[in-house]
Design a protein around this motif. Structure first.
Motif, PDB file in Angstrom:
ATOM      1  N   PRO A  92       0.802  -1.228   0.000  1.00 46.84           N
ATOM      2  CA  PRO A  92       0.000   0.000   0.000  1.00 46.84           C
ATOM      3  C   PRO A  92       0.836   1.281   0.000  1.00 46.84           C
ATOM      4  O   PRO A  92       0.472   2.255  -0.670  1.00 46.84           O
ATOM      5  N   ALA A  93       1.954   1.266   0.721  1.00 48.75           N
ATOM      6  CA  ALA A  93       2.806   2.461   0.747  1.00 48.75           C
ATOM      7  C   ALA A  93       3.359   2.778  -0.639  1.00 48.75           C
ATOM      8  O   ALA A  93       3.516   3.954  -1.008  1.00 48.75           O
ATOM      9  N   GLU A  94       3.653   1.744  -1.418  1.00 48.78           N
ATOM     10  CA  GLU A  94       4.172   1.950  -2.775  1.00 48.78           C
ATOM     11  C   GLU A  94       3.083   2.496  -3.692  1.00 48.78           C
ATOM     12  O   GLU A  94       3.340   3.376  -4.521  1.00 48.78           O
ATOM     13  N   TRP A  95       1.851   1.980  -3.545  1.00 55.01           N
ATOM     14  CA  TRP A  95       0.735   2.537  -4.328  1.00 55.01           C
ATOM     15  C   TRP A  95       0.556   4.016  -4.017  1.00 55.01           C
ATOM     16  O   TRP A  95       0.434   4.843  -4.926  1.00 55.01           O
ATOM     17  N   GLY A  96       0.522   4.323  -2.718  1.00 54.05           N
ATOM     18  CA  GLY A  96       0.289   5.699  -2.312  1.00 54.05           C
ATOM     19  C   GLY A  96       1.321   6.647  -2.872  1.00 54.05           C
ATOM     20  O   GLY A  96       0.992   7.756  -3.326  1.00 54.05           O
ATOM     21  N   TRP A  97       2.587   6.211  -2.861  1.00 60.87           N
ATOM     22  CA  TRP A  97       3.644   7.080  -3.386  1.00 60.87           C
ATOM     23  C   TRP A  97       3.457   7.317  -4.879  1.00 60.87           C
ATOM     24  O   TRP A  97       3.587   8.451  -5.363  1.00 60.87           O
ATOM     25  N   GLN A  98       3.123   6.268  -5.628  1.00 62.75           N
ATOM     26  CA  GLN A  98       2.974   6.407  -7.075  1.00 62.75           C
ATOM     27  C   GLN A  98       1.764   7.273  -7.428  1.00 62.75           C
ATOM     28  O   GLN A  98       1.824   8.105  -8.346  1.00 62.75           O
ATOM     29  N   VAL A  99       0.659   7.105  -6.705  1.00 63.37           N
ATOM     30  CA  VAL A  99      -0.528   7.923  -6.950  1.00 63.37           C
ATOM     31  C   VAL A  99      -0.211   9.392  -6.697  1.00 63.37           C
ATOM     32  O   VAL A  99      -0.621  10.277  -7.464  1.00 63.37           O
ATOM     33  N   ALA A 100       0.522   9.660  -5.617  1.00 63.27           N
ATOM     34  CA  ALA A 100       0.886  11.042  -5.290  1.00 63.27           C
ATOM     35  C   ALA A 100       1.864  11.598  -6.314  1.00 63.27           C
ATOM     36  O   ALA A 100       1.732  12.743  -6.762  1.00 63.27           O
ATOM     37  N   ASP A 101       2.851  10.807  -6.696  1.00 61.15           N
ATOM     38  CA  ASP A 101       3.836  11.278  -7.663  1.00 61.15           C
ATOM     39  C   ASP A 101       3.185  11.576  -9.009  1.00 61.15           C
ATOM     40  O   ASP A 101       3.535  12.556  -9.676  1.00 61.15           O
ATOM     41  N   ALA A 102       2.233  10.744  -9.402  1.00 61.53           N
ATOM     42  CA  ALA A 102       1.530  10.939 -10.678  1.00 61.53           C
ATOM     43  C   ALA A 102       0.548  12.109 -10.615  1.00 61.53           C
ATOM     44  O   ALA A 102       0.046  12.554 -11.646  1.00 61.53           O
ATOM     45  N   GLU A 103       0.266  12.598  -9.399  1.00 62.81           N
ATOM     46  CA  GLU A 103      -0.733  13.644  -9.197  1.00 62.81           C
ATOM     47  C   GLU A 103      -2.063  13.217  -9.824  1.00 62.81           C
ATOM     48  O   GLU A 103      -2.730  13.969 -10.546  1.00 62.81           O
ATOM     49  N   ALA A 104      -2.423  11.963  -9.533  1.00 60.40           N
ATOM     50  CA  ALA A 104      -3.638  11.390 -10.104  1.00 60.40           C
ATOM     51  C   ALA A 104      -4.878  12.106  -9.581  1.00 60.40           C
ATOM     52  O   ALA A 104      -4.975  12.425  -8.391  1.00 60.40           O
ATOM     53  N   LYS A 105      -5.823  12.343 -10.460  1.00 58.93           N
ATOM     54  CA  LYS A 105      -7.082  12.974 -10.053  1.00 58.93           C
ATOM     55  C   LYS A 105      -8.011  11.953  -9.420  1.00 58.93           C
ATOM     56  O   LYS A 105      -8.720  12.244  -8.461  1.00 58.93           O
ATOM     57  N   VAL A 106      -8.011  10.742  -9.984  1.00 63.25           N
ATOM     58  CA  VAL A 106      -8.859   9.662  -9.487  1.00 63.25           C
ATOM     59  C   VAL A 106      -8.025   8.404  -9.361  1.00 63.25           C
ATOM     60  O   VAL A 106      -7.167   8.128 -10.210  1.00 63.25           O
ATOM     61  N   TRP A 107      -8.290   7.648  -8.303  1.00 65.48           N
ATOM     62  CA  TRP A 107      -7.657   6.347  -8.097  1.00 65.48           C
ATOM     63  C   TRP A 107      -8.785   5.327  -8.011  1.00 65.48           C
ATOM     64  O   TRP A 107      -9.538   5.292  -7.043  1.00 65.48           O
ATOM     65  N   VAL A 108      -8.937   4.520  -9.049  1.00 69.69           N
ATOM     66  CA  VAL A 108      -9.998   3.522  -9.082  1.00 69.69           C
ATOM     67  C   VAL A 108      -9.408   2.143  -8.803  1.00 69.69           C
ATOM     68  O   VAL A 108      -8.296   1.836  -9.245  1.00 69.69           O
ATOM     69  N   PHE A 109     -10.145   1.319  -8.063  1.00 66.09           N
ATOM     70  CA  PHE A 109      -9.590   0.030  -7.648  1.00 66.09           C
ATOM     71  C   PHE A 109     -10.697  -1.013  -7.574  1.00 66.09           C
ATOM     72  O   PHE A 109     -11.894  -0.692  -7.477  1.00 66.09           O
ATOM     73  N   ASP A 110     -10.289  -2.274  -7.630  1.00 69.83           N
ATOM     74  CA  ASP A 110     -11.228  -3.371  -7.413  1.00 69.83           C
ATOM     75  C   ASP A 110     -11.675  -3.364  -5.955  1.00 69.83           C
ATOM     76  O   ASP A 110     -10.866  -3.113  -5.050  1.00 69.83           O
ATOM     77  N   GLU A 111     -12.944  -3.675  -5.739  1.00 72.07           N
ATOM     78  CA  GLU A 111     -13.497  -3.663  -4.381  1.00 72.07           C
ATOM     79  C   GLU A 111     -12.740  -4.606  -3.450  1.00 72.07           C
ATOM     80  O   GLU A 111     -12.584  -4.336  -2.258  1.00 72.07           O
ATOM     81  N   SER A 112     -12.220  -5.702  -3.999  1.00 72.02           N
ATOM     82  CA  SER A 112     -11.475  -6.678  -3.195  1.00 72.02           C
ATOM     83  C   SER A 112     -10.182  -6.100  -2.633  1.00 72.02           C
ATOM     84  O   SER A 112      -9.609  -6.644  -1.689  1.00 72.02           O
ATOM     85  N   LEU A 113      -9.716  -4.973  -3.194  1.00 73.47           N
ATOM     86  CA  LEU A 113      -8.460  -4.361  -2.754  1.00 73.47           C
ATOM     87  C   LEU A 113      -8.690  -3.149  -1.848  1.00 73.47           C
ATOM     88  O   LEU A 113      -7.736  -2.500  -1.423  1.00 73.47           O
TER      89      LEU A 113
END
Length: 499
Positions: A92-113
């Motif tokens: 999760p920490a790696e996802w968070g860093w990449q989402v922040a670095d990309a300056e993503a407007k939306v982060w969509v994910f499977d409900e299982s995650l």
């Protein structure tokens, strides 16, 4: 003469117009035609637009392999936005860093995650986090969707680990994807093909299959997770003619195949992830399996060079010649080396990335005079066949996944008890290689092996976590104070021989 436009009709819209009823994607149970895929993608795009997604915005996609993945990739393009696939195997920490670095407007994910997504820290950047299922209940917006795409516009951004520091976002334009697809089809040809995507769609090898499917008008079967028996059934019973795998996957498919052979309709096993071992190639030859060995990376939008079946044994270890639109050379600095001499592999092609997201220094270092300096070491023979000697000098290739020692070392060094850390790969029968860490502690008895391994598990994908911690008093270093991993590797091999 007026310069030719870089624009063309949106790929999925055009494909749905040309062959609306032809199968586009399936999962072995359900299938969608190109018309159905287009309609689903446009519906998702309108629902995304309700969240404010527009041209140039980044949308992080954290999903397992399934049919909706294809719809989402194209939905994002219908808004002129940029898809940022995330590796589901990361922490999760790696996802968070990449989402922040990309300056993503939306982060969509499977409900299982969702539970793991909630653990991610976006370090000051707040993307809208929303599950795929929640999007389905969002009302669609009235918005004008993209009808034409420009080949110079960014289409996707995929993170790849560097040899030092944090991962880098590799920007790939529509033109990069288009020209790689063209290079592949000029090499492999095109028949009434069906391509099995049993590699992750968040990897370039998987994503490129989705792109090619729409461009070629070719069916793609998506496998949720690699299963050799299911892959073989796809070939025998569901008309799959091409499959992309790494060596370990190919060996498991042959094990499951047993005394059987593949039908004549199966015409290509595309083999990536490094040179194939001779016993595997010989098994494929004896079974009549057509193997195409490849060399490529995220920065080249998939394949950069491919070896045809005729050369798989005669040129053992070769990754072949560059795809038709591309060039490949061996460099030492800015000097081009003659055949047989080892140096850095450089690639020039219309499928090479224009650069790294927010990393101008890394872009200037990697792309010089139009050439991508890959960091990989190899040579070409007199006929121009490429031989890769070292996939980025310290790279550990574990089960088809890249593990860069610097990233693992950084996590180890974040523990207060660790003074120094060096990570190398150890040969493993199942995964090819697994990471092992040499660690210097700040004081004796301050921490045990399991504490450090647990520390890594909380911050890294499972395949990056060291399988063993070896305590040492000091790490070998050169005059520039860089860790000499080759000496650690030799030390590890010596321990294994003695033990």
């Amino acid at each position: 003469m007026e310069q030719m436009s870089n624009e063309m009709p949106h790929w999925l819209t055009k494909r749905a117009f040309l062959t609306p009823d032809r199968e586009a994607v399936s999962d072995g149970r359900r299938s969608w035609s190109f018309w159905e895929l287009k309609e689903r993608a446009r519906d998702v795009a309108r629902r995304l637009a309700r969240l404010g997604v527009g041209r140039g915005d980044r949308v992080a996609v954290l999903m397992d392999n399934h049919l909706d993945y294809a719809a989402w990739i194209h939905a994002i393009s219908f808004l002129g936005a940029v898809a940022v696939p995330l590796n589901t195997r990361l922490a999760p920490a790696e996802w968070g860093w990449q989402v922040a670095d990309a300056e993503a407007k939306v982060w969509v994910f499977d409900e299982s995650l969702e539970e793991r997504v909630c653990e991610a820290d976006e370090a000051g950047w707040e993307a809208v986090r929303i599950s795929r299922q929640e999007i389905a209940s969002t009302s669609p917006a009235e918005v004008e969707l993209v009808e034409r795409i420009c080949l110079t516009d960014p289409a996707t951004m995929m993170y790849t680990s560097g040899t030092t520091g944090r991962p880098k976002g590799v920007i790939l334009t529509y033109g990069n994807h288009w020209w790689n697809a063209m290079g592949s089809v000029l090499n492999l040809g095109l028949q009434e093909d069906k391509w099995l995507a049993c590699v992750p769609l968040f990897h370039m090898s998987g994503l490129s299959i989705l792109m090619r499917g729409v461009i070629y008008g070719m069916a793609v079967e998506i496998q949720a997770g690699f299963d050799p028996a299911e892959a073989n059934r796809s070939i025998h019973e569901r008309g799959v003619t091409i499959v992309s795998v790494v060596s370990n996957m190919a060996a498991r498919m042959l094990d499951d195949l047993g005394e059987q052979t593949y039908p004549l309709s199966f015409r290509c096993l595309l083999l990536g992830g490094g040179p194939a071992p001779r016993p595997l190639l010989e098994r494929c030859r004896d079974k009549g399996v057509p193997v195409f060995q490849t060399y490529g990376m995220t920065e080249t939008a998939s394949q950069a060079a491919t070896l045809s079946p005729e050369g798989s044994l005669a040129r053992l270890g070769s990754a072949g010649k560059p795809l038709f639109p591309g060039e490949l050379t061996i460099r030492k600095g800015d000097q081009t080396l003659p055949p047989g001499e080892e140096g850095e592999i450089a690639v020039r092609a219309p499928y090479v990335t224009p650069g790294y997201w927010k990393r101008p220094d890394a872009t200037r270092e990697a792309i010089r005079d139009g050439w991508l300096y890959t960091g990989d070491i190899g040579y070409v023979d007199e006929q121009g066949f490429l031989y890769v000697l070292d996939r980025r000098s310290d790279l550990i290739l574990s089960g088809g996944e890249n593990v860069y020692p610097a990233e693992v070392e950084a996590v180890l060094l974040s523990h207060p008890a660790v003074a120094e850390a060096g990570v190398v790969g150890k040969t493993d029968a199942r995964w090819g290689e697994v990471p092992v860490a040499f660690v210097v502690l700040r004081s004796e008895g301050g921490v045990d092996e399991q504490v450090l391994i647990r520390h890594c598990r909380e911050r890294l994908a499972r395949y990056k976590v060291p399988v063993q911690i070896i305590w040492t008093d000091a790490l070998p270093r050169n005059a520039s104070n860089k860790v000499l991993r080759r000496k650690l590797k030799a030390k590890l091999e010596q321990r294994m021989n003695e033990g």
